[in-house]
Enzyme design. Sequence first.
Site, mmCIF file in Angstrom:
data_model
loop_
_atom_site.group_PDB
_atom_site.id
_atom_site.type_symbol
_atom_site.label_atom_id
_atom_site.label_comp_id
_atom_site.label_asym_id
_atom_site.label_seq_id
_atom_site.Cartn_x
_atom_site.Cartn_y
_atom_site.Cartn_z
ATOM 1 N N GLY A 273 88.290 59.138 19.045
ATOM 2 C CA GLY A 273 89.550 59.705 18.564
ATOM 3 C C GLY A 273 90.446 58.629 17.986
ATOM 4 O O GLY A 273 90.808 57.669 18.673
ATOM 5 N N GLU B 185 110.190 75.084 14.899
ATOM 6 C CA GLU B 185 110.430 74.215 13.742
ATOM 7 C C GLU B 185 109.931 74.876 12.462
ATOM 8 O O GLU B 185 110.566 74.807 11.415
ATOM 9 C CB GLU B 185 109.776 72.845 13.977
ATOM 10 C CG GLU B 185 110.468 72.112 15.125
ATOM 11 C CD GLU B 185 110.012 70.675 15.337
ATOM 12 O OE1 GLU B 185 108.939 70.309 14.831
ATOM 13 O OE2 GLU B 185 110.743 69.927 16.015
ATOM 14 N N ASP C 53 96.776 63.506 25.059
ATOM 15 C CA ASP C 53 96.744 64.947 25.326
ATOM 16 C C ASP C 53 95.530 65.388 26.131
ATOM 17 O O ASP C 53 95.578 66.382 26.851
ATOM 18 C CB ASP C 53 96.709 65.728 24.000
ATOM 19 C CG ASP C 53 98.027 65.672 23.261
ATOM 20 O OD1 ASP C 53 98.960 65.049 23.780
ATOM 21 O OD2 ASP C 53 98.107 66.260 22.165
#
Length: 413
Positions: free
Chosen positions: A4, A164, A293
């Site tokens: 990642g 948002e 995460d």
Amino acid sequence: VIIGGGLGGLFCAMTLRDAEVDVVVVDRANHYLYQALIYQVATAELDAGEVSMPIRERLGRQKNTYVVMAEVTCVDTELKQVRLSDDRALDYDFLVIATGLEVNYFGHDEWQPFAPTLKTLRDAVDLRERILSSFEHAEALRDPSCCPELTTFVLVGAGPTGVELAGALAEMVRDTLPREFKRFDPTTTRIILAEAGDRVLPSFSPEISAKVLAKLRKMGVEVRLNSPVDLIDAKGAVVAGERIASDNVIWTAGVRATPTGEAAGLEIDAMGRVVVGPDLTAPGHPDIYAIGDVAHIDREGGSLPAVAQVAVQTAKYVGHSIIDRVESKPAQPPFSYYDKGYLATVGRNYAVLETANGRVKLAGYLAKMIWAFIHLLYQMPNQDKTTMFVTWTWSYVTHRLGSRVIIGRKSRP
Ligand SMILES: Cc1cc2nc3c(=O)[nH]c(=O)nc-3n(C[C@H](O)[C@H](O)[C@H](O)COP(=O)(O)OP(=O)(O)OC[C@H]3O[C@@H](n4cnc5c(N)ncnc54)[C@H](O)[C@@H]3O)c2cc1C
């Protein structure tokens, strides 16, 4: 090996820059993406290149680091090997899993074709084209009021992404588009924000949630609280029992962990996140770390949230831990998270800010300036922010949007 090259992976590799180690960063994408601003790509405020950067550009000149673009399919913890989608395998001494989250339709994967989401750069660009095309189709009709589904947007989930996106859409249809359309009146666009819970932005205090709710409603967003989505199909959505015809249902709700931890046979939590101990290694696997995460890191009353600060702080901690282990230094003290609080924005002049202890709460223009400062100068890792700053300033002053080209979508029959 770091799996990642997102926020966590990148910061971990950067921490290892001067260490006596060989670093391999594997990512299925060739770019790092600053996810906090992708809603601005979907609403044509920023261009794709302004919120992303090739991983190779950031790490390519780092002498000890090799970047591989490939998907990791499996991890063999016995052989200490990572297998890639192109049949290659990489041996590791230390493995850092930093593969983040993916979208979760809560057991309703059949909704996916009708409710695109906002997670990758591809998602954002597709969504932008879909949104802009809807307005073009409405303008092409003799009587645009005959097809309200074209310009009815249903956003599912009132977390930061939903809020948002709703704010940016509301501003687009009220501020930017009305000057340019002749038959279709963009201000008639409906933006419905459906939330199963009883408030927007549940990670903030109820006081801030109430302010954001009032702001959204003032901007013309129809916020529906306690309104779970029962169904999504080609005709729209059923929200709390009510059928809403919409060509634009957008999924801004659930997430779950990418399945790397599971594929490695590690202990995972209900969300699929890798459970790690205080030193951020997986129990029984002292050479495997999980960060950001994808990691389940305990804290009083639950686990750390999926936010950028957790990714950055865990990445730096793990980078330093590996350096200490390679240099046979004493182990680091257990990881401790410094919570700096939360920020979210609604439209061009309004944001909310809340510190972790709840002592500082701000809503309005000053919070918006702090929001812009933090995103621009602080969180994008060493990227050239000049073009983003110029685009923001230009669109702020002129009320125009930066990138409104449609390149991929066909016209509607
Ligand atoms: C729309 C949106 C808005 C957000 N807004 C905010 C915000 O305002 N403030 C905030 O603090 N946080 C925000 N976040 C959260 C923040 O972006 C994340 O917490 C942060 O990016 C986590 O970093 P990470 O390195 O753990 O994962 P990511 O940055 O997601 O990186 C994961 C990387 O792993 C790669 N990958 C995944 N699986 C594989 C595989 N099998 N093989 C190879 N590569 C793989 C992916 O391509 C990706 O590059 C937002 C997130 C989203 C989606």
